[in-house]
Design an enzyme around this catalytic site. Sequence first.
Site, short mmCIF file in Angstrom:
data_model
loop_
_atom_site.label_atom_id
_atom_site.label_comp_id
_atom_site.label_asym_id
_atom_site.label_seq_id
_atom_site.Cartn_x
_atom_site.Cartn_y
_atom_site.Cartn_z
N ASP A 196 5.43 0.42 0.52
CA ASP A 196 6.39 1.08 1.41
C ASP A 196 7.78 0.99 0.80
O ASP A 196 8.14 -0.06 0.26
CB ASP A 196 6.40 0.39 2.77
N GLU B 156 -1.02 0.53 -2.41
CA GLU B 156 -0.18 1.25 -1.44
C GLU B 156 1.03 0.38 -1.19
O GLU B 156 0.92 -0.85 -1.13
CB GLU B 156 -0.98 1.48 -0.16
N LYS C 51 9.38 5.10 4.26
CA LYS C 51 9.62 4.55 5.60
C LYS C 51 10.93 5.11 6.15
O LYS C 51 11.95 4.42 6.22
CB LYS C 51 9.69 3.02 5.55
N GLU D 9 4.61 5.03 0.41
CA GLU D 9 4.93 5.49 1.77
C GLU D 9 6.43 5.43 2.00
O GLU D 9 7.06 4.38 1.87
CB GLU D 9 4.21 4.64 2.83
N HIS E 47 8.03 -3.14 4.12
CA HIS E 47 7.45 -2.31 5.18
C HIS E 47 8.36 -2.14 6.39
O HIS E 47 8.65 -1.03 6.82
CB HIS E 47 6.10 -2.89 5.63
N HIS F 149 -3.74 -2.18 0.31
CA HIS F 149 -2.68 -1.93 1.29
C HIS F 149 -1.57 -2.96 1.17
O HIS F 149 -1.79 -4.14 1.42
CB HIS F 149 -3.32 -1.99 2.68
N ARG F 150 -0.38 -2.51 0.77
CA ARG F 150 0.75 -3.41 0.49
C ARG F 150 0.33 -4.45 -0.55
O ARG F 150 0.76 -5.60 -0.51
CB ARG F 150 1.26 -4.07 1.77
N ASP G 265 -6.50 -4.17 3.26
CA ASP G 265 -5.77 -5.42 2.95
C ASP G 265 -6.60 -6.34 2.05
O ASP G 265 -6.07 -7.33 1.54
CB ASP G 265 -5.48 -6.19 4.25
#
Length: 245
Positions: free
Chosen positions: A38, A36, A113, A111, A51, A9-10, A231
């Site tokens: 953003d 992942e 945003k 993702e 993000h 995640h990120r 994470d």
Amino acid sequence: MAFTQIFAHRGSAGTHPENTMSSFKEAEKAGADGIELDVQLSKDGEVVVIHDETLDRTTNGKGFVKDFTLEELKKLDASYKFNTFFKKPRIPSFREVCEWLKTNELLCNVELKNGVFPYPQLEEKVIALVREFGLENRIIISSFNHYSIVYCFQLAPEIEIAPLYSEGLFMPWIYAQSIRGKAIHPNQRAAPDEIVVSSMENGIAVRPYTVNKKEDMIRLFNIGCSAIITDYPKKALELRKQTNE
């Protein structure tokens, strides 16, 4: 038991500054199946990886991402709450990430945003970069803005789309099928075992976010959930190995 993929995640956001190349590279080093990230647009229309709509939390800048050019954003320190003793991490462009993805086999969940600011042409620009680098089979486009991902499917039916959502959804596999999604990305609280299992039985992959607690990881590994977004990819990989032994 089905094999659960691990998406960072990120990047490895629990141990490295989120949405930076150092975070993505740490995820690769740990052995994650994917990352992942953003994306938003800079003032000069470049796709940038960050993000929040504002710079305040994750960088030493202040104000909205959309009010700065890529060159201006590149000057900021994106080390967030982490003390980095070496080179300060920067906000990457999505082009940089695509170039790096060509050096490995990682999957990448992008993702969009665009819930707060409806960035014009964000979908077209992301898809153009994915196609330029030949990453169509390794990219999943997700968003809380479901109009946006449906538009992505219309533009590029060869790229997987997945709706993000945070509240309980009735029979989410039917909703996913209706918008031509191949997966759902629910908040883990909206992903009880029966929803995960029923979705997968109906051909819809389930990738809950953000799964950081050991007991939640084990629960999802035990039911063979398609993937988790975490994470802490290193911790998740160790637990997956133990669970599958």
